[in-house]
Design a protein around this motif. Structure first.
Motif, PDB file in Angstrom:
ATOM      1  N   LEU A 168      -8.756  21.220 -29.983  1.00  0.00           N
ATOM      2  CA  LEU A 168     -10.033  20.890 -29.359  1.00  0.00           C
ATOM      3  C   LEU A 168      -9.763  20.008 -28.147  1.00  0.00           C
ATOM      4  CD1 LEU A 168     -13.090  21.384 -30.003  1.00  0.00           C
ATOM      5  CD2 LEU A 168     -13.136  19.065 -30.925  1.00  0.00           C
ATOM      6  N   GLU A 207     -10.285  25.639 -28.690  1.00  0.00           N
ATOM      7  CA  GLU A 207     -11.718  25.595 -28.434  1.00  0.00           C
ATOM      8  C   GLU A 207     -11.979  24.537 -27.368  1.00  0.00           C
ATOM      9  OE1 GLU A 207     -14.115  27.450 -29.396  1.00  0.00           O
ATOM     10  OE2 GLU A 207     -13.352  28.544 -31.145  1.00  0.00           O
ATOM     11  N   ASP A 209     -14.449  21.906 -25.630  1.00  0.00           N
ATOM     12  CA  ASP A 209     -15.634  21.070 -25.821  1.00  0.00           C
ATOM     13  C   ASP A 209     -15.635  20.028 -24.711  1.00  0.00           C
ATOM     14  OD1 ASP A 209     -17.637  19.267 -26.657  1.00  0.00           O
ATOM     15  OD2 ASP A 209     -17.330  19.843 -28.750  1.00  0.00           O
ATOM     16  N   TRP A 227     -10.991  21.947 -39.100  1.00  0.00           N
ATOM     17  CA  TRP A 227     -12.312  21.336 -38.941  1.00  0.00           C
ATOM     18  C   TRP A 227     -13.223  21.614 -40.129  1.00  0.00           C
ATOM     19  CZ3 TRP A 227     -12.322  17.798 -35.341  1.00  0.00           C
ATOM     20  CH2 TRP A 227     -11.350  17.896 -34.333  1.00  0.00           C
TER      21      TRP A 227
END
Length: 276
Positions: A168, A207, A209, A227
């Motif tokens: 992330l 991912e 973010d 997660w």
């Protein structure tokens, strides 16, 4: 109606989402400190230690908005202003809760996972301890050394979590890592050949973010973890709209609320990279 596009957080897709019918949701933490021992065939077998169970509460915070529109605008507009306002506020709620899932302090809002690191607002509140931060340099000019640092960081996560782990980070960090090459000159970043599938870094999905911190001195720009095992989102009540044409004439007030909470399930499931 043309609207500016905003990035949405992937946390709802990654984390465990638990709908609840009460104001707070509680899980039990099992410390896994069972006692055992080897014995002979006729040896005495004294009582062994039992594990300790501790509650982990997940209280729901509340987010609201109260935009207004004149009754004449609602009557004369060529588009459905009611629906547009509601959808716009829902998008804003999604943006705000995404920020809170990363760095919220837990006061009237979700407790973001970065608040569970040492020195964070929620450090020491979880019976399993804090989320570990690992200091590793990210220097694109020293590509091979930085790749080694990332490998060490990834393998610092225990195997049961690493098998389901996802990176992330925000776009600035991703742009930095996408340029890194190993000692043989090979890029370690792999763009997906399938539409809608994330890129991979060291074999694990990435991912994006935008609420994650940007790279910099002392920053925590990268998180790596399972997660589903590591973070829980508590949905108490979805978006609710109260239309009020009386309190502020000639305006119609749209009172919009949503109750949602969040917090760390298992601090061992997540690691955070901190730049020295």
């Amino acid at each position: 109606m043309l609207e500016a596009q905003r990035a949405t957080s992937p946390m709802r897709r990654l984390a465990t989402v638990q709908p609840t019918s009460v104001g707070a949701f509680t899980k039990l933490w099992d410390a896994k400190n069972w006692g055992s021992g080897w014995v002979g065939e006729t040896a005495a077998r004294p009582q062994t230690t039992s594990t300790q169970l501790a509650p982990i509460p997940f209280a729901s915070g509340e987010i609201y908005a109260m935009p207004a529109a004149t009754q004449r605008l609602l009557d004369d507009a060529a588009i459905n202003i009611d629906v547009w306002l509601r959808n716009s506020v829902q998008a804003e709620f999604s943006r705000q809760e995404g920020i809170a899932f990363i760095a919220g302090d837990g006061t009237n809002k979700p407790a973001g996972f970065l608040s569970y690191v040492t020195g964070g607002a929620n450090a020491g509140t979880h019976p399993g301890g804090v989320i570990e931060t690992v200091e590793k340099a990210l220097d694109p000019a020293a590509s091979a050394a930085t790749v080694d640092n990332l490998i060490d960081f990834a393998y610092g996560l225990d195997a049961p979590y690493r098998n389901n782990a996802t990176w992330l980070m925000n776009s600035l960090t991703a742009a930095m890592l996408a340029k890194l090459k190993d000692a043989d000159g090979n890029l370690i970043w792999r763009e997906s050949l399938i539409v809608g599938q994330p890129a991979t870094l060291l074999g694990r999905p990435v991912e994006i973010d935008e609420a994650m911190p940007a790279p910099g001195l002392g920053a925590m720009p990268i998180a790596f973890g399972d997660w589903k095992a590591g973070y829980l989102i508590n949905d108490r009540i979805g978006t609710r709209v109260l239309r009020d044409p009386y309190s502020n004439k000639p305006f119609v007030m749209f009172y919009v609320t949503k109750r949602v909470g969040g917090g760390v399930l298992d601090p061992n499931a997540i690691k955070v990279l901190k730049q020295p």
